[in-house]
Write a protein that holds these residues in place. Structure first.
Motif, short mmCIF file in Angstrom:
data_model
loop_
_atom_site.label_atom_id
_atom_site.label_comp_id
_atom_site.label_asym_id
_atom_site.label_seq_id
_atom_site.Cartn_x
_atom_site.Cartn_y
_atom_site.Cartn_z
N THR A 62 0.87 -1.17 0.00
CA THR A 62 0.00 0.00 0.00
C THR A 62 0.91 1.22 0.00
O THR A 62 1.87 1.29 0.75
N ALA A 65 -1.94 4.21 1.39
CA ALA A 65 -3.19 3.43 1.51
C ALA A 65 -3.78 2.96 0.18
O ALA A 65 -4.86 2.37 0.15
N PRO A 67 -3.38 0.39 -3.07
CA PRO A 67 -2.61 -0.79 -3.45
C PRO A 67 -1.73 -0.55 -4.69
O PRO A 67 -2.16 0.10 -5.64
N ALA A 95 1.11 -5.12 2.08
CA ALA A 95 -0.32 -5.37 2.27
C ALA A 95 -0.52 -6.71 2.98
O ALA A 95 0.25 -7.65 2.76
#
Length: 166
Positions: A62, A65, A67, A95
């Motif tokens: 991430t 935040a 991906p 992640a």
């Protein structure tokens, strides 16, 4: 090199999705199903009889935040500061399994570099360009497909990047 295992079905939905995406994109290689696990780069290299560096690790991070898929050489550790610089992010973290499946549609150990539910920003390790044939996961821990560096970049609309730790 392990022979394909005829008892493993290509009907697995993840493998079928990858095979269809490869055909639709005009990829040269086909999905290969193996009896031995390809869950890790070392396992995949052993099963295929190739150098571990020719294995494409599909890793999800991430970045602020969001991906990001990193396609790294099997013999590289990934440097998150290089990922951050490449994508212009302040915070990059690995992640977790749920986030990987949500972003890619695949479980860890079988994450394919293509055929995701939505487009993912993708970085492709420039170290992979040193191998004529690359092997990437095809949706399960027992399936892979061959490709080249240029084809991998094309298939994923990825951005070549130096992501390896020094």
């Amino acid at each position: 090199m392990t022979a394909p295992d005829p008892s493993i079905s290509t009907a697995h939905p993840s493998t079928a999705r990858v095979a269809q995406a490869l055909r639709a994109a005009g990829a040269r290689g086909d999905v290969r199903l193996l009896a031995d696990s390809t869950r890790t780069a070392k396992e995949a290299a052993a099963a295929l009889g190739v150098p571990v560096g020719a294995i494409v690790k599909s890793l999800v991070f991430t970045a602020d935040a969001v991906p990001v898929l990193v396609l790294a050489s099997g013999d590289h550790q990934v440097d998150t500061t290089k990922i951050a610089a490449a994508v212009g992010a302040d915070v990059v973290a690995r992640a977790d399994a749920d986030a990987v499946r949500a972003a890619t549609g695949y479980p860890i150990g079988g994450v394919a570099p293509l055929a995701h539910p939505q487009r993912l920003r993708t970085l492709v390790d420039t170290h992979l360009a040193g191998y004529d044939v690359l092997w990437a996961a095809a949706g399960t821990p027992h399936s892979v497909f061959p490709t080249s560096y240029d084809e991998l970049v094309r298939l994923t609309t990825g951005e070549p990047a130096d992501v390896g730790a020094s």
